[in-house]
Design an enzyme around this catalytic site. Structure first.
Site, PDB file in Angstrom:
ATOM      1  CG  HIS A 141      -1.920   0.971   1.374  1.00  0.00           C
ATOM      2  ND1 HIS A 141      -1.676   2.287   1.690  1.00  0.00           N
ATOM      3  CD2 HIS A 141      -3.254   0.862   1.207  1.00  0.00           C
ATOM      4  CE1 HIS A 141      -2.845   2.935   1.716  1.00  0.00           C
ATOM      5  NE2 HIS A 141      -3.812   2.112   1.415  1.00  0.00           N
TER       6      HIS A 141
ATOM      7  CG  ASP B  84       0.322  -2.892   6.168  1.00  0.00           C
ATOM      8  OD1 ASP B  84      -0.651  -3.012   6.933  1.00  0.00           O
ATOM      9  OD2 ASP B  84       0.275  -2.287   5.087  1.00  0.00           O
TER      10      ASP B  84
ATOM     11  CD  GLN C 209      -7.057  -4.736   3.740  1.00  0.00           C
ATOM     12  OE1 GLN C 209      -8.082  -5.385   3.896  1.00  0.00           O
ATOM     13  NE2 GLN C 209      -7.083  -3.427   3.568  1.00  0.00           N
TER      14      GLN C 209
ATOM     15  CE  LYS D  51      -7.459  -0.593   6.107  1.00  0.00           C
ATOM     16  NZ  LYS D  51      -8.220   0.042   5.029  1.00  0.00           N
TER      17      LYS D  51
ATOM     18  CB  CYS E 223      -3.724   3.372  -1.583  1.00  0.00           C
ATOM     19  SG  CYS E 223      -4.829   4.700  -1.211  1.00  0.00           S
TER      20      CYS E 223
END
Lengths: 406, 138
Positions: A125, A202, A205, A228, A366
């Site tokens: 991202h 990261d 998600q 999220k 993104c």
């Protein structure tokens, strides 16, 4: 052992799912952008502002004490959620982006020198690209990029070939927001350990969908966003190993992060507070606890099983649509589907689906380097969450076919 | 100016049958977009690009004593439909007429209800491009 999943009952916990969009029932498939909130999260926010709003940590009055306790309870529940060793390793941020920026700013300041190398991947991202580009420019570091294959999977050989004795840091996405690919981070972390490289994952998600165990993974940093994972916006978590957090300089200066301030010398507070300058997003952090409770009550195993069924069902249906091309076809993936349709622009498709009450995302998500890699401008992305149903997927597929065949 | 307003009123009348239904409106816009002849590749240059859209939009013009002749294109049908309405409104107008114009048809046909910030930015950029072309010819 978690209780069996009752999807109808679960859906009732999300008031927004009753909303009508353009005279149709809302079908929300933009979950990779943000998830909807269960009533207990909404109520927790409401309760906080009606009953216990107060600034935390330094107040001696009763309300401040209650708010502080509730705030710190979230830290404790997050610690358990990702299985960190200590609560002090849990830093509250505004979200994943801030978490990455924090590490990208503070870690290199302490540990990296000119010509040292940082590795990211093609599927990151923008928020896991730009902060590293910025610090690389500032500190004259080198940024290297792991390639992905045609299926949208990381090329581990490419990764290994990038490593030199100057490689000091890897920052990698756990699950791609555009492709849905689940990266083999355990393997990657182990390669990092063998080469004395630190690694940030990261988890924006991954956190709502799969089990996170930072001790077992042995990553140095793990970042995520509350919004999220059924929680409020404006809250994130940056997990870091305490040794590193203790040694790293602070990110922002201000209240809370100090021990003692004089004009000659300021000493910093202990972690986690050293990294939490200023009044935090108290109400949302407190409400975030309820989002984790929501996930825990269902159980990650149940979530994974149910979402796997939804994913397989969707995948099969999408693969059978003429002219539809999936972007990313990783073997190990979650229910995030990016696709293009022959002769239909994603912008038109997004609007036409919206007219039917279906919320999807269109554009580059993104992740412009991924779009460049696949030689496209953008895609339509539908992404699933725990409250989605087979009926909704059927309606989506049927609507998609109608639009395409018009 | 009179012409611009007359055409806007005509468009509003034409859209009435759609009863402000989002889906029907989109489909109608796509039909309109479909009728727009594509512009030649040589006109798809930086100075003709309209920025601010999720889609690509190009606009080019000719100006003579009878006013402007515009041609435009987009890679999305809906945007092309919207563009075709603007072209229809502004065709044969003088630069001054375009600069002084006030577009009210978008609100009247309920398009603004459907067009959120992302989408309206694109529309705004399209409207601005006409005015920029007009200004550069005053």
């Amino acid at each position: 052992m978690s209780k069996p999943l009752n999807i109808d009952r679960l859906r009732k916990e999300f008031p927004i799912l009753k909303t009508k969009i353009n005279n149709n029932n809302l079908v929300y498939f933009d979950n990779a952008a943000t998830t909807q909130k269960p009533i207990k999260v909404i109520n927790a926010l409401d309760y906080y502002y009606k009953n216990i709003n107060s600034n935390i940590h330094r107040g001696i009055h009763s309300l401040a004490e209650i708010a502080t306790k509730e705030f710190e309870k979230t830290r404790s529940i997050v610690k358990k959620f990702i299985n960190a060793k200590n609560e002090e390793e849990i830093i509250f941020t505004r979200g994943t982006t801030e978490g990455i920026n924090l590490v990208a700013n503070c870690y290199p300041k302490k540990y990296l020198k000119e010509n040292d190398e940082i590795i990211i991947s093609e599927m990151e991202h923008h928020s896991n690209i730009v902060p590293w580009q910025m610090i690389c420019k500032e500190k004259k570091l080198k940024l290297k990029v792991i390639e992905i294959n045609k299926k949208g999977e990381l090329d581990l050989n490419s990764f290994k070939s990038l490593i030199t004795d100057k490689t000091k840091f890897v920052s990698l996405v756990h699950i791609s927001n555009s492709l849905g690919t689940i990266n083999p981070i355990k393997k990657i972390i182990s390669i990092c350990r063998d080469n004395d490289i630190k690694i940030l994952i990261d988890g924006a998600q991954a956190s709502p969908h799969i089990n996170i165990n930072v001790q077992e993974l042995d990553c140095d940093f793990y970042v995520l966003s509350a919004h999220k994972m059924y929680g409020p916006t404006g809250v994130g978590v940056m997990y870091g190993k305490s040794k590193l957090l203790n040694e790293m300089p602070p990110y922002m200066g201000g209240g809370e992060m100090i021990k003692n301030v004089t004009f000659n010398k300021t000493t910093y507070n202990d972690i986690p507070y050293k990294f939490e300058a200023g009044t935090p997003n108290i109400g949302d952090v407190i409400a975030f606890k309820e989002a984790i409770n929501f996930i825990n009550e269902i159980g990650k195993e149940n979530i994974q099983n149910y979402e796997k069924d939804l994913k397989n069902y969707t995948l099969e249906k999408l693969q059978n649509i003429d002219g539809l091309k999936l972007v990313g076809d990783a073997k190990n993936r979650i229910g995030v589907f990016s696709f293009t349709i022959e002769n239909t622009h994603y912008y038109d498709l997004g609007l036409l689906l919206d007219a039917k009450g279906i919320a999807v995302r269109t554009g580059h998500h993104c992740t412009q380097p991924i779009m460049d890699k696949f030689n496209i401008e953008g895609t339509t992305r539908m992404s699933l969450a725990i409250y989605n149903s087979i009926e909704e997927i059927d309606y989506f597929i049927e609507s998609l076919k109608k639009i395409i065949n018009k | 100016m009179k012409k611009i307003n007359t055409i806007q009123k005509k468009i509003i009348e034409e859209f009435k049958i759609l009863d402000q239904d989002f889906e029907m409106t989109l489909n109608y816009l796509m039909e309109l977009g479909d009728k727009v002849p594509p512009i030649k590749e040589k006109y798809k240059i930086e100075e003709n690009i309209i920025k601010g859209c999720q889609s690509q939009v190009w606009l080019t013009y000719k100006l003579n004593n009878n006013g402007f002749t515009f041609s435009g294109d987009s890679n999305t049908e809906i945007t092309k439909g919207l563009l075709s309405l603007l072209i229809r409104i502004y065709s044969d107008c003088s630069p001054k007429e375009i600069i002084d114009s006030n577009l009210f048809f978008i609100e009247e046909i309920g398009l603004n209800r459907f067009i959120g910030t992302q989408r309206s930015n694109g529309l705004k950029s399209m409207k601005n491009k006409f005015k920029i072309f007009a200004l550069s010819n005053i």
